[in-house]
Design an enzyme around this catalytic site. Structure first.
Site, PDB file in Angstrom:
ATOM      1  CG  HIS A   1      -0.700   0.102   2.577  1.00  0.00           C
ATOM      2  ND1 HIS A   1      -0.313  -0.726   3.456  1.00  0.00           N
ATOM      3  CD2 HIS A   1       0.521   0.628   2.749  1.00  0.00           C
ATOM      4  CE1 HIS A   1      -0.756  -0.131   4.310  1.00  0.00           C
ATOM      5  NE2 HIS A   1       0.756   0.960   4.393  1.00  0.00           N
TER       6      HIS A   1
ATOM      7  CD  GLU B   1      -4.392  -1.807   3.546  1.00  0.00           C
ATOM      8  OE1 GLU B   1      -4.086  -1.950   2.459  1.00  0.00           O
ATOM      9  OE2 GLU B   1      -4.652  -0.989   4.877  1.00  0.00           O
TER      10      GLU B   1
HETATM   11  P1  PGA Z   1       6.169   2.392   8.156  1.00  0.00           P
HETATM   12  O1  PGA Z   1       4.431   2.161   7.449  1.00  0.00           O
HETATM   13  O2  PGA Z   1       6.691   2.963   7.270  1.00  0.00           O
HETATM   14  O3  PGA Z   1       5.373   2.811   9.620  1.00  0.00           O
HETATM   15  O4  PGA Z   1       6.565   0.721   7.643  1.00  0.00           O
HETATM   16  C1  PGA Z   1       4.850   2.170   5.609  1.00  0.00           C
HETATM   17  C2  PGA Z   1       3.364   2.515   5.611  1.00  0.00           C
HETATM   18  O5  PGA Z   1       2.591   1.771   6.345  1.00  0.00           O
HETATM   19  O6  PGA Z   1       2.742   3.920   4.645  1.00  0.00           O
END
Ligand code: PGA
Length: 247
Positions: A138, A143
């Site tokens: 995503h 999603e």
């Molecule tokens: P994260 O999340 O930087 O906490 O890994 C990335 C995202 O879900 O877009």
């Protein structure tokens, strides 16, 4: 697509900050689109340090965040309003009226999505879009399965995303079920995109990102159709990637 490998998270953050600072200095009225999550924390830290030391000006910078949970008030510690103030906005001289996030508490969420999308257009679109990437591909809260032509919209969060984000909440039950996110087409309209990735837990993700054809099943693949993308990722995130690096 330009792919830059860094030694580690720190180096990724420093390099990303240098790129953002360079753009802000060249274009003081730049419109930035900003992510939340763990990945950009180091970037914001560097931008704040730079602002303190070198007074890089943000008075005329416009920002749009990628997404926000529904049903969390802006002062809720898990809201992205709170995150942005905590990590970035309160430490720089950005004008409050220039720092935009979707309002996840709006009574009519669909209208709020339209308003947000129009506001971005009214500002001439995003000049520099910074992105993280979720393990399921995503970007923003788009999603798997999100239409590639989507604009700002309300999404039902996947269980894997709710679980991944529950580390910031007291329990999984407290994680909202919905969010407002810029759509994939909104992101693709940005003039320049900087995608950040860090950590071995993202290495399978980055493999899929580089090697799968463009598909709604892995939304980040749409970035392959964008003419101006730079990926800055650390060695652990690129360990399976098997791609040519270079500035
Ligand atoms: P994260 O999340 O930087 O906490 O890994 C990335 C995202 O879900 O877009």
């Amino acid at each position: 697509m330009e792919i830059v490998e860094t030694k580690d998270y720190e180096e990724m953050s420093i390099l990303a900050a240098e790129k953002v600072i360079d753009r802000v200095l060249k274009q003081p009225q730049i419109t930035l689109a900003l992510p939340t999550g763990h990945t950009p924390v180091g970037l914001y830290k560097r931008l704040v340090e730079d602002h303190r030391k070198n007074e890089t000006p943000y008075q005329d910078v416009i920002t749009f965040n990628l997404d926000e949970y529904t049903d969390l008030s802006p002062d809720h510690p898990n809201s992205y309003h709170y995150y942005m103030n905590h990590h970035f906005f309160q430490h720089i001289d950005i004008q409050e009226k220039h720092a935009h996030l979707p309002d996840g508490t709006a009574r009519n969420l669909d209208l709020e999505c339209e308003r947000y999308e129009e506001l971005i257009l009214k500002h001439g679109g995003v000049d520099l879009q910074i992105l993280g990437i979720g393990q399921n591909g995503h970007i923003g809260f788009n999603e798997p399965g999100t239409p590639l032509n989507s604009r700002t919209h309300v999404v039902k969060l996947s269980e894997s995303t709710r679980k991944a984000n529950s580390r910031y909440f007291h329990s999984l039950q407290d994680v909202p079920y919905h969010a407002i996110t810029m759509g994939l087409a909104t992101i693709m309209n940005s003039k320049k995109i900087l995608l950040l990735a860090s950590g071995a837990h993202k290495s399978a993700t980055m493999f899929r990102f580089f090697h799968e054809a463009v598909t709604p099943d892995f939304p980040a693949t749409i970035l392959k159709h964008h003419p101006n993308v730079t990926v800055i990722a650390d060695r652990p995130a690129l360990k399976e990637a098997n791609v040519t690096r270079g500035m």
